[in-house]
Motif scaffolding. Structure first.
Motif, PDB file in Angstrom:
ATOM      1  N   ASN A 150      80.179  26.380   9.006  1.00  0.00           N
ATOM      2  CA  ASN A 150      80.141  25.562  10.222  1.00  0.00           C
ATOM      3  C   ASN A 150      80.683  26.307  11.444  1.00  0.00           C
ATOM      4  OD1 ASN A 150      79.391  23.175  11.540  1.00  0.00           O
ATOM      5  ND2 ASN A 150      81.463  22.332  11.395  1.00  0.00           N
ATOM      6  N   VAL A 151      80.297  27.581  11.551  1.00  0.00           N
ATOM      7  CA  VAL A 151      80.686  28.400  12.699  1.00  0.00           C
ATOM      8  C   VAL A 151      79.459  28.557  13.598  1.00  0.00           C
ATOM      9  CG1 VAL A 151      81.653  30.599  13.466  1.00  0.00           C
ATOM     10  CG2 VAL A 151      82.331  29.637  11.250  1.00  0.00           C
ATOM     11  N   PRO A 152      79.566  28.259  14.886  1.00  0.00           N
ATOM     12  CA  PRO A 152      78.391  28.261  15.760  1.00  0.00           C
ATOM     13  C   PRO A 152      77.886  29.656  16.108  1.00  0.00           C
ATOM     14  CG  PRO A 152      80.357  27.847  17.042  1.00  0.00           C
ATOM     15  CD  PRO A 152      80.791  27.858  15.598  1.00  0.00           C
ATOM     16  N   LEU A 153      76.645  29.695  16.599  1.00  0.00           N
ATOM     17  CA  LEU A 153      76.040  30.887  17.168  1.00  0.00           C
ATOM     18  C   LEU A 153      75.898  30.636  18.672  1.00  0.00           C
ATOM     19  CD1 LEU A 153      73.084  31.250  14.606  1.00  0.00           C
ATOM     20  CD2 LEU A 153      75.492  31.835  14.276  1.00  0.00           C
ATOM     21  N   GLN A 154      76.011  31.685  19.473  1.00  0.00           N
ATOM     22  CA  GLN A 154      75.995  31.486  20.922  1.00  0.00           C
ATOM     23  C   GLN A 154      74.898  32.277  21.603  1.00  0.00           C
ATOM     24  OE1 GLN A 154      79.783  31.888  22.924  1.00  0.00           O
ATOM     25  NE2 GLN A 154      78.832  32.071  24.936  1.00  0.00           N
ATOM     26  N   ASN A 155      74.076  31.572  22.390  1.00  0.00           N
ATOM     27  CA  ASN A 155      73.034  32.192  23.212  1.00  0.00           C
ATOM     28  C   ASN A 155      73.667  32.731  24.487  1.00  0.00           C
ATOM     29  OD1 ASN A 155      70.770  32.843  24.763  1.00  0.00           O
ATOM     30  ND2 ASN A 155      69.589  31.095  24.024  1.00  0.00           N
ATOM     31  N   LEU A 156      73.459  34.009  24.772  1.00  0.00           N
ATOM     32  CA  LEU A 156      74.061  34.647  25.942  1.00  0.00           C
ATOM     33  C   LEU A 156      73.226  34.475  27.210  1.00  0.00           C
ATOM     34  CD1 LEU A 156      75.151  37.919  24.153  1.00  0.00           C
ATOM     35  CD2 LEU A 156      76.693  36.136  24.982  1.00  0.00           C
ATOM     36  N   HIS A 157      71.962  34.071  27.068  1.00  0.00           N
ATOM     37  CA  HIS A 157      71.075  33.838  28.212  1.00  0.00           C
ATOM     38  C   HIS A 157      70.996  35.058  29.135  1.00  0.00           C
ATOM     39  CE1 HIS A 157      72.406  29.656  27.112  1.00  0.00           C
ATOM     40  NE2 HIS A 157      71.092  29.517  27.100  1.00  0.00           N
ATOM     41  N   MET A 158      70.832  36.223  28.534  1.00  0.00           N
ATOM     42  CA  MET A 158      70.697  37.452  29.318  1.00  0.00           C
ATOM     43  C   MET A 158      70.037  38.517  28.458  1.00  0.00           C
ATOM     44  SD  MET A 158      74.675  38.865  29.222  1.00  0.00           S
ATOM     45  CE  MET A 158      74.285  40.617  29.500  1.00  0.00           C
ATOM     46  N   VAL A 159      69.419  39.480  29.115  1.00  0.00           N
ATOM     47  CA  VAL A 159      68.868  40.643  28.410  1.00  0.00           C
ATOM     48  C   VAL A 159      70.031  41.544  28.020  1.00  0.00           C
ATOM     49  CG1 VAL A 159      67.412  42.690  28.583  1.00  0.00           C
ATOM     50  CG2 VAL A 159      66.657  40.531  29.601  1.00  0.00           C
ATOM     51  N   VAL A 160      70.180  41.785  26.734  1.00  0.00           N
ATOM     52  CA  VAL A 160      71.317  42.564  26.258  1.00  0.00           C
ATOM     53  C   VAL A 160      70.928  43.944  25.745  1.00  0.00           C
ATOM     54  CG1 VAL A 160      72.686  40.518  25.698  1.00  0.00           C
ATOM     55  CG2 VAL A 160      71.204  41.522  23.953  1.00  0.00           C
ATOM     56  N   VAL A 161      69.616  44.228  25.626  1.00  0.00           N
ATOM     57  CA  VAL A 161      69.213  45.541  25.122  1.00  0.00           C
ATOM     58  C   VAL A 161      67.815  45.880  25.612  1.00  0.00           C
ATOM     59  CG1 VAL A 161      68.170  44.711  22.958  1.00  0.00           C
ATOM     60  CG2 VAL A 161      69.176  47.004  23.044  1.00  0.00           C
ATOM     61  N   ASN A 162      67.588  47.165  25.804  1.00  0.00           N
ATOM     62  CA  ASN A 162      66.251  47.717  26.014  1.00  0.00           C
ATOM     63  C   ASN A 162      65.851  48.404  24.706  1.00  0.00           C
ATOM     64  OD1 ASN A 162      66.083  46.890  28.704  1.00  0.00           O
ATOM     65  ND2 ASN A 162      67.082  48.744  29.431  1.00  0.00           N
ATOM     66  N   TYR A 163      64.780  47.928  24.116  1.00  0.00           N
ATOM     67  CA  TYR A 163      64.365  48.359  22.780  1.00  0.00           C
ATOM     68  C   TYR A 163      63.163  49.294  22.879  1.00  0.00           C
ATOM     69  CZ  TYR A 163      62.209  47.979  18.128  1.00  0.00           C
ATOM     70  OH  TYR A 163      61.635  48.258  16.920  1.00  0.00           O
ATOM     71  N   THR A 164      63.271  50.453  22.257  1.00  0.00           N
ATOM     72  CA  THR A 164      62.186  51.423  22.274  1.00  0.00           C
ATOM     73  C   THR A 164      61.113  51.037  21.265  1.00  0.00           C
ATOM     74  OG1 THR A 164      63.678  53.191  22.948  1.00  0.00           O
ATOM     75  CG2 THR A 164      61.579  53.846  21.982  1.00  0.00           C
ATOM     76  N   GLU A 165      59.886  50.954  21.734  1.00  0.00           N
ATOM     77  CA  GLU A 165      58.784  50.442  20.922  1.00  0.00           C
ATOM     78  C   GLU A 165      58.490  51.316  19.708  1.00  0.00           C
ATOM     79  OE1 GLU A 165      54.993  47.969  22.320  1.00  0.00           O
ATOM     80  OE2 GLU A 165      54.882  50.082  22.855  1.00  0.00           O
ATOM     81  N   GLU A 166      58.642  52.611  19.843  1.00  0.00           N
ATOM     82  CA  GLU A 166      58.270  53.515  18.747  1.00  0.00           C
ATOM     83  C   GLU A 166      59.402  53.651  17.741  1.00  0.00           C
ATOM     84  OE1 GLU A 166      57.910  54.178  21.899  1.00  0.00           O
ATOM     85  OE2 GLU A 166      55.802  54.622  22.261  1.00  0.00           O
ATOM     86  N   GLY A 167      59.655  52.609  16.942  1.00  0.00           N
ATOM     87  CA  GLY A 167      60.672  52.653  15.904  1.00  0.00           C
ATOM     88  C   GLY A 167      60.041  52.764  14.531  1.00  0.00           C
ATOM     89  N   GLN A 168      60.877  52.734  13.479  1.00  0.00           N
ATOM     90  CA  GLN A 168      60.368  52.837  12.113  1.00  0.00           C
ATOM     91  C   GLN A 168      59.449  51.669  11.768  1.00  0.00           C
ATOM     92  OE1 GLN A 168      60.677  55.243   9.582  1.00  0.00           O
ATOM     93  NE2 GLN A 168      61.205  56.390  11.410  1.00  0.00           N
ATOM     94  N   THR A 169      59.766  50.479  12.299  1.00  0.00           N
ATOM     95  CA  THR A 169      58.922  49.320  12.010  1.00  0.00           C
ATOM     96  C   THR A 169      57.535  49.505  12.593  1.00  0.00           C
ATOM     97  OG1 THR A 169      60.847  47.875  11.955  1.00  0.00           O
ATOM     98  CG2 THR A 169      58.729  46.821  12.279  1.00  0.00           C
ATOM     99  N   THR A 170      57.466  50.114  13.791  1.00  0.00           N
ATOM    100  CA  THR A 170      56.172  50.359  14.419  1.00  0.00           C
ATOM    101  C   THR A 170      55.391  51.406  13.651  1.00  0.00           C
ATOM    102  OG1 THR A 170      57.149  49.841  16.569  1.00  0.00           O
ATOM    103  CG2 THR A 170      55.047  51.002  16.570  1.00  0.00           C
ATOM    104  N   LEU A 171      56.077  52.464  13.211  1.00  0.00           N
ATOM    105  CA  LEU A 171      55.406  53.556  12.506  1.00  0.00           C
ATOM    106  C   LEU A 171      54.899  53.113  11.136  1.00  0.00           C
ATOM    107  CD1 LEU A 171      57.874  56.471  13.368  1.00  0.00           C
ATOM    108  CD2 LEU A 171      55.626  56.051  14.371  1.00  0.00           C
ATOM    109  N   HIS A 172      55.543  52.150  10.527  1.00  0.00           N
ATOM    110  CA  HIS A 172      55.166  51.663   9.199  1.00  0.00           C
ATOM    111  C   HIS A 172      54.862  50.173   9.299  1.00  0.00           C
ATOM    112  CE1 HIS A 172      56.507  55.451   7.327  1.00  0.00           C
ATOM    113  NE2 HIS A 172      57.486  55.410   8.194  1.00  0.00           N
TER     114      HIS A 172
END
Length: 259
Positions: free
Chosen positions: A201-223
């Motif tokens: 019963n511990v909550p999760l919190q939405n930060l309502h902001m962009v917290v990361v710039n993610y590079t599209e060419e990762g392992q998930t994209t390659l596979h």
């Protein structure tokens, strides 16, 4: 002050690593530990990291940088090494090529973190922007975090990017990555942490902001195909075979309608 640990997994990452390290170095928030787990790179990655350590020490910004370089059994094995070395209140896995949007990102994250009944939220989560291999903005991530995230939310897909998911360290340490998954253990990890939070019963919190710039060419994209199959298996495990099947039928229909 809330202490944040960033874990960066590297292997032969000399081309994309500098923007990741620079984005942490530039943070104006002092309580940051940067744990870098390298897989014994030989392409100049270690030289870049050692230079970063020197620059961080010279900056006298309160940051701590720790390096471990040795062979591993893949990215999730390396992430588990990071979990075993955690300190502080929250951990975020910021991989090579991904970076924090601005020098005040961590200050803004910690300023929004709200105590609930004398305890910190189990997860802080935010939005993600997608960048190309050179770090240039492409678009906002299509899947957006819901206002109220739960472990059941991921039935609709991974609504929060792994790099935008700040897990409280006690939950993270108790939840190692499942090494049966090669490409989608991060999805399973996030779900299991949220399940544990719900159980206590511990909550999760939405930060309502962009917290990361993610590079599209990762392992998930390659596979991509292998990753999709593994995600299906993860969803079957957590949400059941029948529900997962019908949800994916809806995903196909939705994609056809949106064309």
């Amino acid at each position: 002050m809330i202490a944040i640990t960033y874990v960066t997994i590297t292997y032969q990452a000399a081309k994309v690593l500098p923007r990741t390290l620079d984005s942490v170095l530039q943070q104006d928030y002092p309580e940051i530990t940067h744990l870098i787990i390298d897989g014994a790179s030989t392409d100049g990655t270690l030289e870049i990291i050692n230079d970063y350590v020197e620059r961080s020490n010279a900056a006298d910004n309160g940051h701590k940088v720790l390096l471990m370089s040795e062979p591993d059994n893949g990215i999730y094995d390396a992430m588990n090494k990071g979990l075993r070395s955690l300190t502080g209140d929250y951990v975020c896995f910021l991989n090579a090529g991904d970076f924090l949007p601005s020098p005040d990102t961590v200050s803004r994250i910690t300023a929004q973190c709200t105590m609930h009944h004398a305890q910190l939220p189990a997860v802080l989560y935010g939005d993600t922007d997608i960048v190309d291999g050179e770090g240039h903005y492409l678009h906002h991530r299509r899947l957006a975090p819901p206002e109220h995230l739960t472990w059941k939310s991921f039935r609709q897909g991974m609504l929060v990017c792994h790099q935008a998911f700040y897990a409280r360290t006690d939950f993270a340490i108790a939840t190692p990555y499942d090494l049966q998954y090669r490409y989608s253990a991060d999805v399973d990890w996030c779900i299991r942490i949220m399940k544990a939070a719900a159980k206590e019963n511990v909550p999760l919190q939405n930060l309502h902001m962009v917290v990361v710039n993610y590079t599209e060419e990762g392992q998930t994209t390659l596979h991509h195909r292998e990753s999709l199959w593994e995600r299906y298996r993860v969803m079957e495990h957590h949400y059941g075979r029948i529900q997962t099947f019908f949800l994916h039928c809806w995903f196909v229909v939705r994609s056809l309608i949106s064309r």
